[in-house]
Structures are given as C-alpha cells and as structure tokens.
Design an enzyme around this catalytic site. Structure first.
Site, PDB file in Angstrom:
ATOM      1  N   THR A 170       0.743  -0.817  -0.355  1.00  0.00           N
ATOM      2  CA  THR A 170       0.236  -0.415   0.336  1.00  0.00           C
ATOM      3  C   THR A 170       1.043   1.231  -0.258  1.00  0.00           C
ATOM      4  O   THR A 170       1.958   0.994   0.608  1.00  0.00           O
ATOM      5  CB  THR A 170      -0.619   0.004   0.904  1.00  0.00           C
ATOM      6  OG1 THR A 170      -0.466   0.291   2.573  1.00  0.00           O
ATOM      7  CG2 THR A 170      -1.362  -1.363   0.921  1.00  0.00           C
ATOM      8  N   THR A 172       1.061   4.903   1.286  1.00  0.00           N
ATOM      9  CA  THR A 172       1.372   5.088   2.374  1.00  0.00           C
ATOM     10  C   THR A 172       2.736   4.215   3.299  1.00  0.00           C
ATOM     11  O   THR A 172       3.588   4.810   3.619  1.00  0.00           O
ATOM     12  CB  THR A 172       0.411   5.752   3.383  1.00  0.00           C
ATOM     13  OG1 THR A 172      -0.721   5.960   2.188  1.00  0.00           O
ATOM     14  CG2 THR A 172       1.435   6.410   4.768  1.00  0.00           C
ATOM     15  N   CYS A 173       1.882   2.418   3.254  1.00  0.00           N
ATOM     16  CA  CYS A 173       2.852   1.841   4.017  1.00  0.00           C
ATOM     17  C   CYS A 173       4.437   1.785   3.131  1.00  0.00           C
ATOM     18  O   CYS A 173       5.857   1.786   3.922  1.00  0.00           O
ATOM     19  CB  CYS A 173       2.573   1.023   4.236  1.00  0.00           C
ATOM     20  SG  CYS A 173       0.863   0.692   4.967  1.00  0.00           S
ATOM     21  N   SER A 174       4.458   2.172   2.023  1.00  0.00           N
ATOM     22  CA  SER A 174       5.627   1.131   1.061  1.00  0.00           C
ATOM     23  C   SER A 174       6.582   2.680   1.197  1.00  0.00           C
ATOM     24  O   SER A 174       7.470   2.208   1.587  1.00  0.00           O
ATOM     25  CB  SER A 174       5.188   0.694   0.252  1.00  0.00           C
ATOM     26  OG  SER A 174       4.537  -0.435   0.099  1.00  0.00           O
TER      27      SER A 174
END
Length: 290
Positions: A170, A172-174
């Site tokens: 995803t 934002t996570c990455s």
C-alpha cells in the site's frame, strides 16, 4: 457426560488346561460409549455437580452454581484467550429442546450443559499498562518454508517496538511508514529496544516479496497476521470490506517492555501522524516509555 464401561471380568475356564469349568466368553471390550447426563438420573442425585460439555466436545464436572463463563475458561483457556468469546450455554434433557442462558448463568441444574461460542466480542484497543496478548505471527524463512513466532517469546524480558500497517505494497506504508523506521532503526535500538517488528495483515508469500523491496533492511522483522486474528485481539482491526480489501489493521506503534505496553501510539483515522518512527523516537528520548 457419563462414561458407561462394562466390567472387565476375567474369562472362566481354559480349554487347554483340561479344566471341567464351563468356558465363558470374555466381556465386550469395545470402547466406552458416551451419552448425555439427564436431570432424571437417579444415581446422580447424591452428587452436587453438573456435567458440562465444552466447546472442544470433552466433558468435565463442575460444582452446582458454577458460572458458565468460568467453566468455559477451565475447558479451553487457549480458546478464551484467542477470541474472547461471547458464550451461549444450553441446558438440555434427552428428547427436549435446549434452554439457552447467558455466560453468567449459574450451573444449578443436573441437566447436561453445552457451552458454545456464538460470536466474538469486540476487543477494546490496547493501551498503556495492558499486557500484550499472546498469539502467533507467521513468515517465510530464507528457504521459503513457512514459520511462526510466538508473540510472547518475542517480547518477554526485553523492549520491543511493534508497528502495524494496513497491508503490504500500500502506498503510505511502502513510501512513508516503513522507510521511516528503516532510517531511524539504529537510533531506536540505541535506546534499549531489542527488536523492531512490522505486523501486516497479509499472507507470508506477499510479505516476503514486499520485504525484498527494502534491500537495505537490517533491523526490521516483517511478520504476518494473515487473518487479522492477533490484530483483533489488540482491538486494532480496520474494516476495509467496502473497498475490497477485507479486514486489515489500523496504523499503530507500540513499545512493549516484558509483555507490558509502555507506549501506544494509535492512528485514529487513515493518516500517518502518531505511529511514525519519528514519534516513537521522540517518546523514547523523553523517557515516556520508561
């Protein structure tokens, strides 16, 4: 349940010995059969207990008046710890419809009681001072074999940072969440943190491929909660069914010291503000987690 077993009487007579005694057949040695204990069983009236059939279908005896919820704990503590069930109890007699009660019902009848898990009660979000619940998180080792970590083994007698994300790959996570921890991992560990763990609600195969996109990672352990089982236990599941993503995880960052939560930075919405590496570093520097 009551176990009915036929008496194991010895065989009488022996054809090889020449005895004149009549040869009697050995008793039936089939496995014992089980049947429900009914309220009308005369031979049980002098014993102040009830027979309870638990969620794992084994039977135990409890004193009259025992609460149903207590009985469930004694039957299967692992089950109770795992899902915090709402328990439906039934008292029944053979040939009659069962009568249902709530989890605090006293076991006061000599009927057979049947304890059933009927739904999972929602957990409150974990907070400072709470003990981290146990469970298992999975991963693929370097040989591609599926492995699992017991969570209490990871956090017992040491300080650990656990941060959670909605899912691998995803944006934002990455792009932001994980890179932030990669950049500040050594600083965090210099504050006495022994492990930094990223928990994501994905299967281990996806997470293994995602982990490869961070080739410079040396300190972050990527672990999977594929069915969000443990994420639900800490009360931080995120319902993304309407978006086609199923049940995921809220973003959070926890400092756990010997199984006890010392810092709980949990995002209220979909942003990335309080669960960052910068924030946990700030908290560590101000001794908030001591």
């Amino acid at each position: 349940m009551v176990e009915n077993r036929k008496a194991q009487a010895p065989c009488v007579g022996d054809a090889a010995s020449g005895s004149n005694s009549k040869i009697m057949p050995c008793p039936d040695t089939r496995p014992p059969q089980f049947k429900p204990l009914t309220c009308d069983t005369d031979d049980e009236k002098n014993f102040p207990f009830v027979e309870v059939l638990g969620p794992d279908k084994t039977a135990k005896r409890f004193a009259l008046g025992t609460r149903a919820s207590f009985a469930v704990e004694r039957f299967n503590k692992k089950l109770v710890d795992a899902v915090r069930p709402v328990v439906c109890v039934q008292a029944y007699k053979e040939g009659e419809d069962p009568v249902e009660f709530g989890p605090d019902a006293p076991l006061i009848s000599k009927c057979t009681w049947d304890l059933r898990v009927v739904q999972e009660a929602p957990f409150e979000p974990i907070g400072v001072g709470d003990k981290i619940p146990n469970g298992e998180l999975s991963y693929l080792d370097d040989d591609g074999k599926l492995q699992a970590h017991c969570i209490h083994d990871l956090v017992r007698e040491k300080r650990v940072v656990i941060f959670g994300i909605p899912g691998a790959f995803t944006p934002t996570c990455s792009v932001k969440h994980v890179p932030g921890f990669l950049q500040r991992a050594e600083e965090i560990m210099d504050r006495g943190v022994k492990e930094i763990i990223c928990v994501t609600v994905n299967d281990p195969f996806v997470v293994k491929e995602w982990e490869k996109t961070f080739p410079n990672n040396k300190h972050i352990k990527f672990l999977c909660d594929g069915s969000a089982t443990w994420t639900k236990k800490i009360g931080l599941e995120l319902d993304l069914i309407d978006r086609g993503m199923g049940i995921r995880s809220r973003r959070y960052c926890l400092l756990v010291d010997d199984t006890v939560v010392k810092i709980a930075n949990i995002e209220e919405a979909g942003g990335l503000e309080v669960s960052t590496a910068d924030r946990i570093m700030q908290d560590l520097e101000t001794s908030k987690g001591s």
